[in-house]
Design a protein around this motif. Structure first.
Motif, mmCIF file in Angstrom:
data_model
loop_
_atom_site.group_PDB
_atom_site.id
_atom_site.type_symbol
_atom_site.label_atom_id
_atom_site.label_comp_id
_atom_site.label_asym_id
_atom_site.label_seq_id
_atom_site.Cartn_x
_atom_site.Cartn_y
_atom_site.Cartn_z
ATOM 1 N N LEU A 145 15.468 -12.375 36.928
ATOM 2 C CA LEU A 145 16.514 -11.878 37.816
ATOM 3 C C LEU A 145 16.728 -12.811 38.990
ATOM 4 O O LEU A 145 15.767 -13.246 39.636
ATOM 5 C CB LEU A 145 16.155 -10.490 38.365
ATOM 6 C CG LEU A 145 16.074 -9.376 37.318
ATOM 7 C CD1 LEU A 145 14.727 -8.699 37.374
ATOM 8 C CD2 LEU A 145 17.161 -8.356 37.574
ATOM 9 N N ARG B 272 19.479 -2.415 33.212
ATOM 10 C CA ARG B 272 18.568 -3.301 33.965
ATOM 11 C C ARG B 272 19.168 -3.873 35.248
ATOM 12 O O ARG B 272 18.526 -4.645 35.932
ATOM 13 C CB ARG B 272 17.996 -4.408 33.093
ATOM 14 C CG ARG B 272 18.934 -5.567 32.807
ATOM 15 C CD ARG B 272 18.223 -6.692 32.084
ATOM 16 N NE ARG B 272 19.134 -7.775 31.767
ATOM 17 C CZ ARG B 272 19.693 -7.926 30.582
ATOM 18 N NH1 ARG B 272 19.440 -7.073 29.621
ATOM 19 N NH2 ARG B 272 20.506 -8.935 30.355
ATOM 20 N N GLN B 273 20.396 -3.500 35.607
ATOM 21 C CA GLN B 273 20.971 -3.945 36.870
ATOM 22 C C GLN B 273 20.287 -3.231 38.029
ATOM 23 O O GLN B 273 20.315 -2.012 38.116
ATOM 24 C CB GLN B 273 22.473 -3.638 36.895
ATOM 25 C CG GLN B 273 23.138 -3.921 38.223
ATOM 26 C CD GLN B 273 23.336 -5.409 38.462
ATOM 27 O OE1 GLN B 273 23.992 -6.079 37.687
ATOM 28 N NE2 GLN B 273 22.751 -5.918 39.528
ATOM 29 N N PHE C 85 20.269 -8.200 47.173
ATOM 30 C CA PHE C 85 21.005 -7.770 45.994
ATOM 31 C C PHE C 85 20.540 -8.567 44.782
ATOM 32 O O PHE C 85 20.041 -9.694 44.900
ATOM 33 C CB PHE C 85 22.510 -7.958 46.217
ATOM 34 C CG PHE C 85 23.024 -7.245 47.430
ATOM 35 C CD1 PHE C 85 23.241 -7.932 48.618
ATOM 36 C CD2 PHE C 85 23.265 -5.883 47.401
ATOM 37 C CE1 PHE C 85 23.692 -7.273 49.755
ATOM 38 C CE2 PHE C 85 23.722 -5.216 48.529
ATOM 39 C CZ PHE C 85 23.934 -5.907 49.707
ATOM 40 N N PHE C 86 20.736 -7.972 43.610
ATOM 41 C CA PHE C 86 20.232 -8.554 42.386
ATOM 42 C C PHE C 86 21.331 -8.794 41.369
ATOM 43 O O PHE C 86 22.299 -8.030 41.287
ATOM 44 C CB PHE C 86 19.166 -7.632 41.773
ATOM 45 C CG PHE C 86 17.888 -7.596 42.553
ATOM 46 C CD1 PHE C 86 17.761 -6.801 43.671
ATOM 47 C CD2 PHE C 86 16.818 -8.385 42.168
ATOM 48 C CE1 PHE C 86 16.592 -6.781 44.404
ATOM 49 C CE2 PHE C 86 15.637 -8.372 42.890
ATOM 50 C CZ PHE C 86 15.518 -7.574 44.009
ATOM 51 N N GLY C 87 21.137 -9.851 40.588
ATOM 52 C CA GLY C 87 22.004 -10.092 39.455
ATOM 53 C C GLY C 87 21.640 -9.198 38.291
ATOM 54 O O GLY C 87 20.650 -8.453 38.350
ATOM 55 N N PRO C 88 22.399 -9.268 37.206
ATOM 56 C CA PRO C 88 22.180 -8.380 36.066
ATOM 57 C C PRO C 88 20.983 -8.755 35.210
ATOM 58 O O PRO C 88 20.586 -8.006 34.330
ATOM 59 C CB PRO C 88 23.476 -8.517 35.278
ATOM 60 C CG PRO C 88 23.982 -9.870 35.616
ATOM 61 C CD PRO C 88 23.596 -10.099 37.053
ATOM 62 N N GLY C 89 20.400 -9.933 35.468
ATOM 63 C CA GLY C 89 19.213 -10.327 34.714
ATOM 64 C C GLY C 89 19.523 -11.092 33.444
ATOM 65 O O GLY C 89 20.614 -10.974 32.865
ATOM 66 N N THR C 90 18.545 -11.869 33.019
ATOM 67 C CA THR C 90 18.596 -12.594 31.750
ATOM 68 C C THR C 90 17.386 -12.187 30.930
ATOM 69 O O THR C 90 16.245 -12.371 31.365
ATOM 70 C CB THR C 90 18.570 -14.118 31.980
ATOM 71 O OG1 THR C 90 19.745 -14.512 32.688
ATOM 72 C CG2 THR C 90 18.494 -14.862 30.656
#
Lengths: 118, 116
Positions: free
Chosen positions: B92, A43-44, B106-111
């Protein structure tokens, strides 16, 4: 408002083959950015490649390249020599970097799930 | 690119409780955002986190339900309040405007949040 359309919900390709994912968008702007993001099962969200609308030359990043057709408002992603690790959801995205407020936000397509088969 | 971490990576919560998600970036960034992503779906922008002022919420999202803080240029929190099963989703954190690249996001790994 901008819209981004990905008409292929799912695609598959054999390992080592080439695959092209399609993306079209609608905008009245002349200057903007287009992106392809990859989201594997972890999901990254990973930025794969970007294209500035004022550049005529298509962007390339190793095995990933785009076919940017500004007049047709088309922005397809080509993956060469597909690898198992390319299996992921791919999102096309649009951004107008100049506008203020919500117009500057990243607008995503619905995504294409790509599966690379061994 | 910016390195973004999120805590927690996943959680299972009871209906009616609240959860605060933290987002930490390894460098100062101009803009920070919070997104929600249902399984197999695209991303929906919840709000833009503004440093030192109230967040800017998108249509359908309100501060009472999703309070956001951004005390500095590298940190933000999103709280999901009074949770219901409909809040089960991936949340995210995203950033734009690093010293190296101003217009890349850019994106974080999510919760991954599950509400029972």
């Amino acid at each position: 408002a901008q819209t981004v359309t990905q008409s292929q919900p799912e695609m598959s390709v054999q390992e080592a083959e080439t695959v092209t994912l399609s993306c079209t968008y609608d905008t009245s702007e002349n200057n903007y950015y287009l992106f392809w993001y990859k989201q594997p099962p972890s999901r990254q969200m990973i930025l794969v490649i970007r294209q500035e609308a004022y550049k005529q030359q298509n962007a390339t990043e190793n095995r990933f390249s785009v076919n940017f057709q500004k007049a047709a408002k088309s922005f397809s992603l080509k993956i060469s020599d597909s690898q198992l690790g390319d299996t992921a959801m791919y999102f096309c995205a649009f951004m107008n970097p100049i506008s203020s407020g919500s117009a500057r936000q990243l607008t995503f397509g619905s995504g294409t799930q790509l599966t690379v088969l061994p | 690119s910016a390195v973004i971490s999120q805590k927690p990576s996943r959680d299972i919560c009871q209906r009616g409780t609240s959860l605060t998600i933290q987002c930490q970036v390894d460098s100062q960034v101009t803009m920070m955002f919070w997104y929600r992503q249902q399984p197999g779906q695209s991303l929906t922008l919840i709000a833009t986190a503004n440093q030192g002022s109230e967040a800017t919420y998108e249509s359908g999202f309100v501060i009472d339900k999703f309070p956001i803080s951004r005390p500095n240029l590298t940190f933000s929190t999103l709280t999901v309040s009074n949770m219901s099963p409909e809040d089960s989703s991936i949340y995210l954190c995203s950033v734009r405007g690093t010293l190296v690249s101003y217009n890349e996001q850019f994106f974080g790994p999510g919760t991954r949040l599950t509400v029972l």
